[in-house]
Write an enzyme that holds these catalytic residues in place. Structure first.
Site, PDB file in Angstrom:
ATOM      1  N   SER A  78       0.821  -1.203   0.000  1.00  0.00           N
ATOM      2  CA  SER A  78       0.000   0.000   0.000  1.00  0.00           C
ATOM      3  C   SER A  78       0.857   1.255   0.000  1.00  0.00           C
ATOM      4  O   SER A  78       1.973   1.261   0.547  1.00  0.00           O
ATOM      5  CB  SER A  78      -0.903   0.006   1.240  1.00  0.00           C
ATOM      6  OG  SER A  78      -1.527   1.261   1.420  1.00  0.00           O
ATOM      7  N   TYR A 102      -2.785  -0.089  10.048  1.00  0.00           N
ATOM      8  CA  TYR A 102      -2.896  -0.723   8.730  1.00  0.00           C
ATOM      9  C   TYR A 102      -1.582  -0.584   7.963  1.00  0.00           C
ATOM     10  O   TYR A 102      -1.068  -1.566   7.404  1.00  0.00           O
ATOM     11  CB  TYR A 102      -4.035  -0.086   7.937  1.00  0.00           C
ATOM     12  CG  TYR A 102      -4.028  -0.444   6.473  1.00  0.00           C
ATOM     13  CD1 TYR A 102      -4.293  -1.743   6.057  1.00  0.00           C
ATOM     14  CD2 TYR A 102      -3.740   0.510   5.495  1.00  0.00           C
ATOM     15  CE1 TYR A 102      -4.265  -2.087   4.703  1.00  0.00           C
ATOM     16  CE2 TYR A 102      -3.722   0.185   4.155  1.00  0.00           C
ATOM     17  CZ  TYR A 102      -3.985  -1.110   3.760  1.00  0.00           C
ATOM     18  OH  TYR A 102      -3.959  -1.441   2.424  1.00  0.00           O
TER      19      TYR A 102
END
Length: 338
Positions: free
Chosen positions: A140, A165
């Site tokens: 990501s 995350y």
């Protein structure tokens, strides 16, 4: 002759689109996800939730595609994963199963441990045990943390995650590196930059903004709408993933690559484009910048272009147009309802 592909997270936004794309190109696709037939997962047991309904619809489309072999499976369960991969014997594994969402990780960080950490470790081990030639997995843009220098280069430091995350994705990259160092596993972490398009996640800005505008409800913009995001159309992302898997000789070791177009846009401008397509003026509410959020994402695409020579570049107006067309068909308001 096509080789068997394995795609995890195949009821998800990118995973479902990728599985369909590969099947349409004549590949045998072994697809798995932890969702049941109603789209429910251990973290979302409501079959009537928007997320469950989207997962169920995506999954139905994938399972009906010729060439797709479907398996309900949670990658956090090591024995199930090992047994299934042993029966499939894939040459390429594309691992997209994960719990996503920066803001959700603020509310429930424990939700990310099983899928993103334990599950990823299980995938690495299964690939090693079954001698998988190449593993591609979803990382990501969040790994870059809070930065003002742009564009973001793959060699930039990623040791200051702003969310749990992001920390799990940073950990995935380190875990993949260790499996290459220990066992020689070839892997590629794909750092996705704000993917959007039809069938997109309902917790992401494009869906939230569009639904609020359509229902004439307030659109909440953080930091005055000045946050900048490098939005990437889902079909561009799928094309890049497919090409990276097919041009595997161009990357070696435990590599990482940005998948983004180096074209960030202010969120408030994104909302204006979306409202124009919806032919409805947005009701804007401003809020302070949220903890764990970042001010800017901007992908350097130099490495990706070096490996692929070229990849699709869907203009924002066109990509959002496709998204709006899908959304209005999937969720018609009707009867003048807001």
């Amino acid at each position: 002759m096509t080789v068997p592909w394995m795609v995890t997270g195949a009821a998800g936004f990118i995973g479902s689109r990728l599985a369909l794309h590969l099947a349409q190109r004549g590949h045998t696709v072994h697809a798995c996800d932890w969702a049941d037939d109603a789209g429910c997962t251990p973290l979302d047991l409501d079959p009537n939730s928007t997320a469950s309904r989207l997962r169920a619809a995506r999954m139905a489309a994938v399972r009906q595609a010729p060439g797709v072999q479907w398996q309900r499976l949670d990658v956090a369960h090591p024995s199930e994963l090992l047994d299934w991969m042993g029966s499939v014997r894939p040459e390429r594994v594309i691992h997209l199963a994960a719990q996503a969402g920066v803001r959700h990780s603020m509310l429930a960080p424990q939700d990310f441990v099983a899928s993103n950490l334990v599950g990823f470790a299980n995938v690495l081990l299964a690939c090693h045990r079954h001698r998988v030639a190449r593993l591609l997995y979803a990382s990501s843009s969040s790994v870059y943390g809070m930065r003002s220098e742009a564009p973001f280069e793959e060699a930039d430091r990623t040791d200051r995650p702003q969310s749990f995350y992001a920390a799990t994705k940073q950990a995935n990259e380190a875990m993949a590196f260790s499996f290459h160092a220990q066992y020689g596993l070839q892997s590629l972490g794909m750092r996705f930059f704000t993917v959007y398009g039809p069938w997109g996640r309902p917790d992401m800005a494009p869906y939230l903004f569009a639904q609020a505008i359509r229902r004439q409800q307030p659109v909440t913009l953080f930091a005055g709408g000045e946050l900048m995001r490098d939005f990437t159309y889902v079909d561009d992302t799928v094309a890049a993933v497919t090409a990276l898997a097919q041009h595997e000789a161009r990357w070696q070791g435990a590599a990482v690559v940005n998948v983004g177009h180096q074209r960030p846009i202010r969120v408030i401008d994104f909302v204006q484009v979306l409202s124009t397509l919806l032919q409805t003026s947005p009701l804007i509410e401003h809020a302070p910048m949220q903890t764990a959020d970042v001010a800017l994402t901007c992908a350097s695409e130099s490495r990706l272009l070096c490996w692929l020579d070229a990849w699709p570049d869907t203009p924002l107006q066109e990509g959002l147009g496709q998204f709006v067309q899908w959304l209005e068909g999937w969720d018609p308001l009707g009867n003048g309802q807001a």
